[in-house]
Design an enzyme around this catalytic site. Structure first.
Site, PDB file in Angstrom:
ATOM      1  CG  HIS A   1      -2.023  -1.028   1.117  1.00  0.00           C
ATOM      2  ND1 HIS A   1      -2.988  -1.029   0.132  1.00  0.00           N
ATOM      3  CD2 HIS A   1      -2.286  -2.109   1.885  1.00  0.00           C
ATOM      4  CE1 HIS A   1      -3.803  -2.055   0.306  1.00  0.00           C
ATOM      5  NE2 HIS A   1      -3.388  -2.737   1.357  1.00  0.00           N
TER       6      HIS A   1
ATOM      7  CD  GLN B   1      -0.733  -8.910   5.350  1.00  0.00           C
ATOM      8  OE1 GLN B   1       0.185  -8.375   4.733  1.00  0.00           O
ATOM      9  NE2 GLN B   1      -1.886  -8.311   5.577  1.00  0.00           N
TER      10      GLN B   1
ATOM     11  CD  GLU C   1      -4.610  -9.089   4.038  1.00  0.00           C
ATOM     12  OE1 GLU C   1      -4.804  -7.873   4.161  1.00  0.00           O
ATOM     13  OE2 GLU C   1      -3.886  -9.583   3.147  1.00  0.00           O
TER      14      GLU C   1
ATOM     15  CB  ALA D   1      -7.828  -2.653   7.355  1.00  0.00           C
ATOM     16  CG  ASP D   2      -7.703  -5.882   3.261  1.00  0.00           C
ATOM     17  OD1 ASP D   2      -8.426  -5.285   2.443  1.00  0.00           O
ATOM     18  OD2 ASP D   2      -6.474  -5.740   3.299  1.00  0.00           O
TER      19      ASP D   2
END
Length: 263
Positions: free
Chosen positions: A45, A147, A149, A174-175
């Protein structure tokens, strides 16, 4: 060859980290002296590429803080380049199942254990073939963090944890909250329950749980549950909110009226 971050995870000692999104070696070195155990160089990101990751690795190298690099995707070509410039610990985003976890591990290992291309004569990682027997030592020094997610990844967590070569599993709040229907609200009780259950499951499987959480009470709660690598802030947020707070103390109000767009 050693990987201090990996060794500390294996010893079961918690490590506190900071997220780096400024994509700049000068700020990376500044923060490397702040005392965090690890620093995440974000290629997913933040506007990083192999060259900017390299300069940040070089900037952090003289300090005790350990670098962790997140590529933009679970891509063996990108992973190969990051390993060659000296990354030893990778955080692979959006891993959904055991096959994708196995692919991530394979990308970090030289054959026959994996598919990492051999180019050590050109690689900073081997100090341009100055490290004796690098090709036979490198695999053991790699640390792979994946990760999870999404709800799909959560449902496949047990099989992901069974994959040889996975050192840790990082929960992306967040995801995950967006996928669960609570975008922008990772503190929703359902999201928190999923996170807490995952931390306990990951630790029980003998792997290291990790997460990014800037909410201090929640970060401490995750550590109490057994999380072993927890990022507790983001450099861009520290800079932006700190600057805004300083301006506000002198009566300066934020004014974005002159901004014509995101460019």
């Amino acid at each position: 060859m050693k990987n201090a971050f990996k060794d500390t995870l294996k010893a079961g000692r918690p490590q506190i980290g900071l997220w780096l999104g400024l994509a700049n070696s000068y700020s990376a070195e500044l923060l490397a002296g702040a005392g965090f155990d690890w620093l995440l160089i974000d290629g997913e990101h933040a506007p990083n590429n192999v060259q900017t990751v390299l300069t940040q690795l070089q900037a952090i190298a003289p300090y005790p803080s350990q670098p962790v690099v997140r590529p933009s995707w679970n891509d063996p070509v990108q992973i190969k380049q990051l390993l060659d410039v000296g990354a030893q610990t990778l955080l692979i985003p959006m891993v959904q199942n055991a096959d994708e976890a196995r692919n991530a591990v394979a990308a970090t290992r030289y054959p026959p254990a994996g598919i990492r291309g051999v180019g050590s004569a050109l690689a900073r990682a081997s100090r341009w073939n100055r490290i004796p027997d690098y090709l036979h030592q490198a695999n053991d020094a790699m640390c792979v963090l994946v990760q999870i997610e999404t709800r799909e990844a959560m449902s496949n967590l047990a099989s992901i944890l069974d994959v040889d070569g996975i050192d840790g599993v990082f929960i992306g709040p967040a995801d995950l909250s967006a996928d669960m229907g609570f975008a922008g609200n990772p503190q929703h009780p359902e999201v928190q329950a999923a996170i807490e259950n995952a931390i306990v499951q990951i630790r029980a499987a003998g792997k290291a749980p990790g997460i990014l959480m800037a909410n201090e009470p929640l970060a401490k709660r995750y550590l109490e549950l057994g999380a072993l690598f927890v990022a507790v802030g983001v450099d861009t947020t520290l800079l932006a909110r700190g600057a805004e707070a300083l301006a506000a103390r002198f009566g300066v109000e934020k004014n974005l009226s002159g901004a014509s767009g995101v460019y």
